[in-house]
Write an enzyme that holds these catalytic residues in place. Sequence first.
Site, mmCIF file in Angstrom:
data_model
loop_
_atom_site.group_PDB
_atom_site.id
_atom_site.type_symbol
_atom_site.label_atom_id
_atom_site.label_comp_id
_atom_site.label_asym_id
_atom_site.label_seq_id
_atom_site.Cartn_x
_atom_site.Cartn_y
_atom_site.Cartn_z
ATOM 1 N N HIS A 117 91.887 -48.349 33.600
ATOM 2 C CA HIS A 117 92.951 -49.344 33.785
ATOM 3 C C HIS A 117 94.120 -49.186 32.807
ATOM 4 O O HIS A 117 94.829 -50.150 32.533
ATOM 5 C CB HIS A 117 92.391 -50.767 33.628
ATOM 6 C CG HIS A 117 91.485 -51.204 34.729
ATOM 7 N ND1 HIS A 117 90.245 -50.645 34.944
ATOM 8 C CD2 HIS A 117 91.608 -52.186 35.671
ATOM 9 C CE1 HIS A 117 89.642 -51.247 35.956
ATOM 10 N NE2 HIS A 117 90.450 -52.178 36.425
ATOM 11 N N HIS A 151 93.286 -48.551 39.429
ATOM 12 C CA HIS A 151 93.673 -49.912 39.823
ATOM 13 C C HIS A 151 95.189 -49.987 39.865
ATOM 14 O O HIS A 151 95.864 -49.982 38.842
ATOM 15 C CB HIS A 151 93.125 -50.938 38.827
ATOM 16 C CG HIS A 151 93.201 -52.355 39.327
ATOM 17 N ND1 HIS A 151 94.350 -52.905 39.875
ATOM 18 C CD2 HIS A 151 92.266 -53.333 39.370
ATOM 19 C CE1 HIS A 151 94.115 -54.160 40.213
ATOM 20 N NE2 HIS A 151 92.855 -54.448 39.921
ATOM 21 N N HIS A 208 88.782 -52.354 47.252
ATOM 22 C CA HIS A 208 89.042 -53.486 46.366
ATOM 23 C C HIS A 208 90.322 -54.190 46.805
ATOM 24 O O HIS A 208 91.395 -53.604 46.857
ATOM 25 C CB HIS A 208 89.182 -52.969 44.931
ATOM 26 C CG HIS A 208 89.248 -54.019 43.887
ATOM 27 N ND1 HIS A 208 90.440 -54.607 43.508
ATOM 28 C CD2 HIS A 208 88.285 -54.584 43.118
ATOM 29 C CE1 HIS A 208 90.202 -55.483 42.541
ATOM 30 N NE2 HIS A 208 88.899 -55.493 42.284
ATOM 31 N N GLU A 253 84.390 -56.526 45.315
ATOM 32 C CA GLU A 253 85.491 -57.482 45.529
ATOM 33 C C GLU A 253 86.410 -56.972 46.641
ATOM 34 O O GLU A 253 87.633 -56.947 46.510
ATOM 35 C CB GLU A 253 86.282 -57.674 44.230
ATOM 36 C CG GLU A 253 85.412 -58.066 43.041
ATOM 37 C CD GLU A 253 86.159 -58.109 41.731
ATOM 38 O OE1 GLU A 253 85.796 -58.919 40.857
ATOM 39 O OE2 GLU A 253 87.112 -57.320 41.561
ATOM 40 N N GLU A 262 88.730 -63.390 46.122
ATOM 41 C CA GLU A 262 89.195 -63.547 44.742
ATOM 42 C C GLU A 262 90.594 -64.153 44.698
ATOM 43 O O GLU A 262 91.459 -63.812 45.509
ATOM 44 C CB GLU A 262 89.183 -62.182 44.052
ATOM 45 C CG GLU A 262 89.605 -62.223 42.605
ATOM 46 C CD GLU A 262 89.673 -60.849 41.973
ATOM 47 O OE1 GLU A 262 90.270 -60.718 40.886
ATOM 48 O OE2 GLU A 262 89.137 -59.883 42.565
ATOM 49 N N CYS A 294 92.999 -63.605 42.641
ATOM 50 C CA CYS A 294 94.019 -62.568 42.440
ATOM 51 C C CYS A 294 94.402 -61.888 43.746
ATOM 52 O O CYS A 294 95.547 -61.462 43.919
ATOM 53 C CB CYS A 294 93.528 -61.514 41.452
ATOM 54 S SG CYS A 294 93.491 -62.033 39.725
ATOM 55 N N CYS A 345 90.912 -62.376 34.875
ATOM 56 C CA CYS A 345 92.202 -61.956 35.405
ATOM 57 C C CYS A 345 92.879 -63.059 36.222
ATOM 58 O O CYS A 345 94.109 -63.124 36.292
ATOM 59 C CB CYS A 345 92.036 -60.705 36.257
ATOM 60 S SG CYS A 345 90.767 -60.837 37.534
ATOM 61 N N CYS A 346 92.088 -63.937 36.833
ATOM 62 C CA CYS A 346 92.651 -64.905 37.777
ATOM 63 C C CYS A 346 93.437 -66.045 37.132
ATOM 64 O O CYS A 346 94.536 -66.376 37.606
ATOM 65 C CB CYS A 346 91.557 -65.450 38.680
ATOM 66 S SG CYS A 346 90.782 -64.195 39.730
#
Length: 662
Positions: free
Chosen positions: A138, A190, A271, A323, A339, A341, A419-420
Site C-alpha cells: 500500500h 490497492h 476488492h 471485501e 464496506e 469505503c 479506513c472507514c
Amino acid sequence: MQNTFTNKNLSYGIVEVQDPFWSPYMQLIRNTVIPYQWEALNDRIPDAEPSYAIHNFLVSAGLKQGEFEGMVFQDSDVTKWLEAVGHSLRNYPDPHLEKIADKAIELIAKAQHSNGYINTYYTIKRPGKQWTNLQEAHELYCAGHLIEAAVAYYEGTGKRQLLDVACKLADHIDDVFGIEEGKIRGYDGHQEIELALVKLYKLTNETRYLMLAKFFIDERGTIPNYLLEESKRRGGNSVWHDQPAPFMTSNQLDYHQAHKPVREQEVAVGHAVRAVYMYTAMADLANLTGDRELREACCRLWENIVNKQMYITGGIGSSPHGEAFTFDYDLPNDTVYSETCASIGLIFFANRMLEMERSSGYADILERALYNNVISSMSQDGMHYFYVNPLEVWPEASEKNPGRRHVKAARQKWFGCSCCPPNVSRLLSSLNDYIYTVYPEENKIYTHLFIGSEAEHKLAAGIVQLKQESRLPWEGYTRFEFTLVPEVDFSLFLRIPSWCSGDPVLKINGVAVGFDIQGGYAVVVRQWAKGDILEWEMNIEAKLVESHPKIRANAGKVAIVRGPLVYCLEETDNCSVISSISINRKSNLEVSVDSTLPGNPIVVKAFGRKDQQLSWREDIPYRAVAQRNDSQSVLVNAVPYYLWGNRGVGEMSVWVRAFDCE
C-alpha cells in the site's frame, strides 16, 4: 516566490450548506467527529482498538522510540483525517483545529525522506525495501491519500507545507515509475494514487502528474503481469507474515483488477474499494484526455455494478472474503459485506461519471448511497461506526456463527483497520462539492442534489448567486432564489429523481411553467432577474419495491422506500423474530413523524402478519404444514435505514416476506 495555484476544476463553485437535514451532520463532523478521530489516531479513546497512526509518524520522524504498529496502510488514516480537516476549514474556519492540523503536517514533513519518499512502515520496519512489494504494502495507496489531503488542505487554508510534501513525493514517484529504462513498470495493489494524481494535476497544472496517473492505469493488467513477476522476485515474502508465502497466481489477479487491461474489463470484480477508486480515476482520465476506450470501459463497469451487483442501499461488495464483488445478482443480506469505503468510492465514481455524461442516473445512485449506506455507518453521536453495512442482522448469529462475525449488531468505537471512519469524515465535510456541477463556458448549472445551500457560480455570462431551500428527504419540495444574476440568459438544470412519482411541477414566481428534459434533468433557459423564485415540486411517496428474480436472497420479499430513503424493520418496533413478519403487498403505507427518533424522521407503517410461535414445541423443529392460518395480524413499523442501531442491539431487516391479500 511561492507559486499560488488555482484549481481549474472547481466546478462546484462556492457552496455553503444550510440544510435542516445535512447541516447537523456537517456540524457533527466539525465539532465531534474530527476531534474524536484525532483522539483515536493518538490512541486516547478508552476501550477502543489502538490506531498507532500518530505513534508511527513520531517514530518515523525520530521523535519517539518504538516499532511500527498496526496495519501496513496505517498512514492513510492520518491523511484522510487531514483531508477532512481541509474540507471543513474551507467551509468553517477554526483556528484551534487548524493549529492541531498544522502540527500533524509538521510531523509528516519531518518523516519525509530527503528524496521525497514517505511511508512509516518502510521507514521503521523495512528500510531499504521500498517499492519491492506493491501487491501488498500500500505504498502508493498511502501516497495517494497524502496527496488528496494536501490538495484539500491547500484549498481550505492556502497553506502549502503539506502540498510541498505531496509534490516532492509525487516527483519522487515519477522518478521511480514509468516505461523508461531503469524505472519500475508496476502499479499498486490497492488503487488510490491514480485519482489523487489527477487532483494534484488539476491544482498545479503539472502535466507530469496527469501522465503518471495515466501510466498506472495503462500498465495494470498488461502482459507480462507485474504483480505476478514481483511475487516471484521477492520469493513470496509477505508484509502480513514474516515468512515466505505462496507465490501469487493468475487466478488472484482479479482481486486487484489486474486480470486484464482496464480497457478490456467488462464486469466489476475483486476488492470493491480498489475497484471503484480505479474506476474513478479511469473516468477522470477519460474526461481529461478524451480516451474513448476508457470511457466505454467506465460505462460498462458502471452498468454492471448498479444493475447487477449493488444493494438497494447503495452498498457494494457482497463477500467478506476479500471485501469483494462476487458475481451478478449474488447479494446476500445476512452475510453481506458492503464496506462503507466502497459506497464512498461509488459516490466518487458517480461524481466523475456525471462530469463525463450529464445523465441523472449517476446522481440517483450518488444520492442513494449517500442517504443510506454512508450515513448509516456512523452513529448519531458521531463516535461509533460500522465497517460492514448489513441489510439483515440477527445479533446472536453475529456473536456465535463464525461465518457472520464480520456483521456487527452494534457500531464500534474504532477499528484496528479503521479506513472507514475518516473516509466518512472527508466525504461529509466536502458534501457541498456534490450538489452542483457548473459548465462556465456553456452558461449551465446542473443541480444534482437537493440540499439547502447558498451558492455562487462564475459563468461566462457573469456571476450567479442562488439560495436553495430543500425539504428532502421528508418532502419533495425545493425552492431556489436568485440573489445575483447576469444580464443574459443562462441555463439551470434540475434533476428529475428516479423516485419521483408522476411529473414534477416547476413554478417560476408562482406560475407553473413547462420545461424540456435532457438526460433526466429539467432544463430552464431564461434571462433571470434578481429576486426570481423557482419552485421544484417532486411527488414523494412510500412504496413497496421488489428485486430481480435472480437476486435469490430477496425471493418473495419486499422492501420499503420513500424518496431517497430505504427503510428497515427493527426489533424494538416489531418483534424479536423479524423473519416471522410478512407484509401485505396491497397494504396502504401510512407515514407519520416520529418525534422519539433523532431528527424527527418520517416513519412508515404497513399492515401485515406475524407467524405464531405459541403452537410450536421447543423440541420439534419441523412439522407438517398446518391446514389453518394461525398467523396474527400486526402493524409493521419501518424506520429509515440510516437510523438503525441507534436504540440498542436488536434484529434488523430491510427485506421482508410479502403476501397477497385483499
